[in-house]
Enzyme design. Structure first.
Site, PDB file in Angstrom:
ATOM      1  N   HIS A  55       0.796  -0.947  -0.114  1.00  0.00           N
ATOM      2  CA  HIS A  55      -0.045   0.163   0.064  1.00  0.00           C
ATOM      3  C   HIS A  55       0.749   1.342  -0.197  1.00  0.00           C
ATOM      4  O   HIS A  55       1.865   1.236   0.660  1.00  0.00           O
ATOM      5  CB  HIS A  55      -0.952  -0.144   1.181  1.00  0.00           C
ATOM      6  CG  HIS A  55      -1.831   0.963   1.198  1.00  0.00           C
ATOM      7  ND1 HIS A  55      -3.094   1.085   0.737  1.00  0.00           N
ATOM      8  CD2 HIS A  55      -1.733   2.273   1.715  1.00  0.00           C
ATOM      9  CE1 HIS A  55      -3.767   2.124   0.774  1.00  0.00           C
ATOM     10  NE2 HIS A  55      -3.005   3.037   1.372  1.00  0.00           N
ATOM     11  N   ASP A  67     -14.168   3.578   8.875  1.00  0.00           N
ATOM     12  CA  ASP A  67     -13.035   4.507   8.071  1.00  0.00           C
ATOM     13  C   ASP A  67     -13.572   5.353   7.144  1.00  0.00           C
ATOM     14  O   ASP A  67     -13.426   6.398   7.020  1.00  0.00           O
ATOM     15  CB  ASP A  67     -11.887   3.576   7.699  1.00  0.00           C
ATOM     16  CG  ASP A  67     -10.790   4.313   6.902  1.00  0.00           C
ATOM     17  OD1 ASP A  67     -10.238   5.408   7.710  1.00  0.00           O
ATOM     18  OD2 ASP A  67     -10.584   4.474   5.723  1.00  0.00           O
ATOM     19  N   ARG A  97     -12.968  13.692   7.991  1.00  0.00           N
ATOM     20  CA  ARG A  97     -11.640  14.206   7.763  1.00  0.00           C
ATOM     21  C   ARG A  97     -11.227  15.014   6.919  1.00  0.00           C
ATOM     22  O   ARG A  97     -10.644  16.165   6.949  1.00  0.00           O
ATOM     23  CB  ARG A  97     -10.566  13.042   8.180  1.00  0.00           C
ATOM     24  CG  ARG A  97     -10.527  12.610   9.536  1.00  0.00           C
ATOM     25  CD  ARG A  97      -9.652  11.315   9.608  1.00  0.00           C
ATOM     26  NE  ARG A  97      -8.387  11.580   8.954  1.00  0.00           N
ATOM     27  CZ  ARG A  97      -7.612  10.652   8.416  1.00  0.00           C
ATOM     28  NH1 ARG A  97      -7.763   9.329   8.121  1.00  0.00           N
ATOM     29  NH2 ARG A  97      -6.278  10.809   8.169  1.00  0.00           N
ATOM     30  N   SER A 112      -6.116   4.444   9.816  1.00  0.00           N
ATOM     31  CA  SER A 112      -7.072   4.307   8.609  1.00  0.00           C
ATOM     32  C   SER A 112      -6.379   3.345   7.683  1.00  0.00           C
ATOM     33  O   SER A 112      -7.069   2.508   7.229  1.00  0.00           O
ATOM     34  CB  SER A 112      -7.061   5.768   8.151  1.00  0.00           C
ATOM     35  OG  SER A 112      -7.745   5.786   6.841  1.00  0.00           O
ATOM     36  N   LYS A 162      -7.775  -0.777   7.020  1.00  0.00           N
ATOM     37  CA  LYS A 162      -8.205  -1.495   5.757  1.00  0.00           C
ATOM     38  C   LYS A 162      -7.072  -2.639   5.237  1.00  0.00           C
ATOM     39  O   LYS A 162      -7.766  -3.692   4.667  1.00  0.00           O
ATOM     40  CB  LYS A 162      -8.431  -0.354   4.787  1.00  0.00           C
ATOM     41  CG  LYS A 162      -9.223   0.535   4.813  1.00  0.00           C
ATOM     42  CD  LYS A 162      -9.367   1.926   3.930  1.00  0.00           C
ATOM     43  CE  LYS A 162      -8.282   2.740   4.324  1.00  0.00           C
ATOM     44  NZ  LYS A 162      -8.246   4.061   3.785  1.00  0.00           N
TER      45      LYS A 162
HETATM   46  N1  URA Z   1      -4.914   6.977   2.945  1.00  0.00           N
HETATM   47  C1  URA Z   1      -5.782   6.317   3.701  1.00  0.00           C
HETATM   48  O1  URA Z   1      -6.427   5.392   3.438  1.00  0.00           O
HETATM   49  N2  URA Z   1      -6.134   6.828   5.106  1.00  0.00           N
HETATM   50  C2  URA Z   1      -5.651   8.162   5.424  1.00  0.00           C
HETATM   51  O2  URA Z   1      -5.909   8.526   6.438  1.00  0.00           O
HETATM   52  C3  URA Z   1      -4.594   8.585   4.667  1.00  0.00           C
HETATM   53  C4  URA Z   1      -4.259   8.127   3.568  1.00  0.00           C
END
Ligand code: URA
Ligand code: CA
Length: 442
Positions: free
Chosen positions: A82, A161, A168, A183, A187
């Site tokens: 990621h 999230d 946010r 966050s 995931k």
């Molecule tokens: N990518 C995400 O999935 N979450 C964040 O808070 C920042 C970047």
């Protein structure tokens, strides 16, 4: 406990208990807590921070707010990768096929473009017919059959999230280390991976602009991985300029194909090989990153990586002929070369502005409901440190209209600083962070 008590506690800088974190996370997922209370709490977290324990509790609560993907039907160590987000960052489309060609299963859930950054799903959808929406069963079957699948996150993945992230985005609380770390990791943990390679960007196009902030985020995510039993290698890489030379959805697919065809070398390939070698190590395929890199390079040279990309495109319903003929990818109304117009050295780039320039051309969404134009963007052949002459190509625009091209040219010129003094090339990577500590390269 009431939501007001939870907000008050964080306002006073105190640590929240696991039960308190579970309470507001549940409320974020099921809609029972109003946005204004969640927004107030997010700002208190942004200002007062969270302990490592709180950050892990929040990560696990968000992971468990929805379905956790079960990849146990796929043999082997499933390694996910990621990126915290960049411009011209097509590493997934380069490394996923190479890693799969080396025998490590890649079952990856990717995201869409956000703000100035591009998203792998949007890039993939520029291929005619390709679908990124697979059921969990189809996802598992495809990985077992061809070794890789790249799909979108299902609606039921970490719904807490989704709510918190959307809030946010509009309350100036994206740039909070514990909120970003939880966050991303919630995931990744929900998507069922056994091990995770994180590409934490730093520089003018990154969420974390300074190296120290990026290392801090990398440490926080490696720690969450450690506490939840999933090994994490977080690599801090440079985003002081777009990673590849192509910015825009179809253009980035084209660049990935050219890299996998062996026609193009450069920074995009280097970062893909670095991240990919950590995936092979975590996947148990290679003893160290040097031998992993040799395996990936062999898969590149033999064309096995390109064949994996072709197989994935076909398996997901896309027109795989684009691998042999990139002209089959969406083409813009207008292509225009822009000359530098002055000589000197490329001294700096405002990479965030370069990302927004592509977004304004139609390559990204300004509003959630905007439809992307896959054909648009630009090729930027220059790199920081390059010496250029007046008639050098600064960029080649792929635009929808004359007006868009004029605006994009102005934005790109404004984002690139050309100086008289030689400028140093910025490092491609800075550090590798694991639960064992930080190894710095630059
Ligand atoms: N990518 C995400 O999935 N979450 C964040 O808070 C920042 C970047
Ligand atoms: Ca910035």
């Amino acid at each position: 406990m009431s939501m007001i008590d939870i907000i008050t506690k964080k306002k006073l800088g105190q640590a929240l208990s696991q039960a308190e974190i579970a309470e507001f996370t549940r409320g974020a997922a099921d809609g029972s807590i109003p946005d204004y209370q969640l927004a107030a709490l997010l700002m208190a977290i942004r200002l007062n921070g969270m302990t490592a324990q709180e950050t892990t509790d929040l990560t696990l609560a968000m992971r468990d707010s929805g379905d956790v993907c079960d990849l146990s039907a796929i043999p082997g160590v499933k390694v996910d990768k990621h990126s915290t987000g960049g411009v011209g960052d097509t590493t997934t489309l380069v490394l996923a096929p190479l890693v799969a060609a080396c025998g490590v299963p890649v079952a990856k859930m990717s995201g869409r473009g956000l703000g100035h950054t591009g998203g792998t799903l949007d890039k993939m959808e520029s291929i005619a017919g390709l679908s990124v929406s697979l059921t969990e069963e189809q996802f598992v079957r495809q990985v077992n059959e061809i070794g890789l699948a790249v799909i979108g996150q299902t609606a039921s993945l970490a719904p807490a999230d989704k709510t918190l992230y959307a809030l946010r985005d509009v309350t100036a609380t994206v740039d909070s280390l514990p909120l970003i770390a939880s966050s991303i990791m919630s995931k990744k943990l929900a998507s069922g991976a056994d091990a995770i390679v994180l590409d934490v960007k730093t520089g003018s196009g990154a969420l974390m602009e300074t190296v120290e902030d990026a290392i801090g985020l990398a440490k926080a995510m490696a720690e969450i991985g450690h506490l939840s039993g999933k090994p994490v290698h977080a690599i801090v890489t440079g985003m002081d300029q777009p990673l590849g030379t192509h910015v825009g959805n179809a253009l980035e697919v084209k660049e990935a194909i050219e890299v996998l065809s062996g026609k193009v070398k450069g920074d995009l390939l280097e970062v893909a090989l670095l991240l990919g070698s950590h995936m092979l190590v975590l996947g148990g395929r290679a003893a160290d990153t040097a031998s992993a890199r040799a395996m990936l390079t062999a898969a590149l040279d033999s064309g096995a990586g390109l064949e994996k990309l072709r197989a994935m495109i076909a398996a997901q319903g896309g027109n795989a002929a684009c691998v042999d003929d990139v002209q089959l990818l969406p083409q813009p109304a207008l292509i225009r070369e822009v000359k530098a117009g002055c000589s000197g050295y490329i001294a700096a780039m405002d990479t965030e502005a370069l990302g927004y320039a592509a977004q304004a051309m139609g390559a990204g969404r300004v509003q959630k409901t905007d439809v992307i134009d896959y054909s648009v963007g630009y090729i930027l052949p220059v790199r920081i440190g390059d010496k250029i002459t007046e008639d050098a190509t600064l960029c080649t625009l792929y635009a929808r209209s004359e007006a868009d091209a004029v605006k994009a040219e102005a934005a790109i010129r404004a984002a690139i600083t050309i100086g008289n003094a030689p400028a140093e090339r910025p490092p491609l990577w800075y550090a590798v962070v694991t639960a064992d500590g930080v190894e710095r390269f630059a």
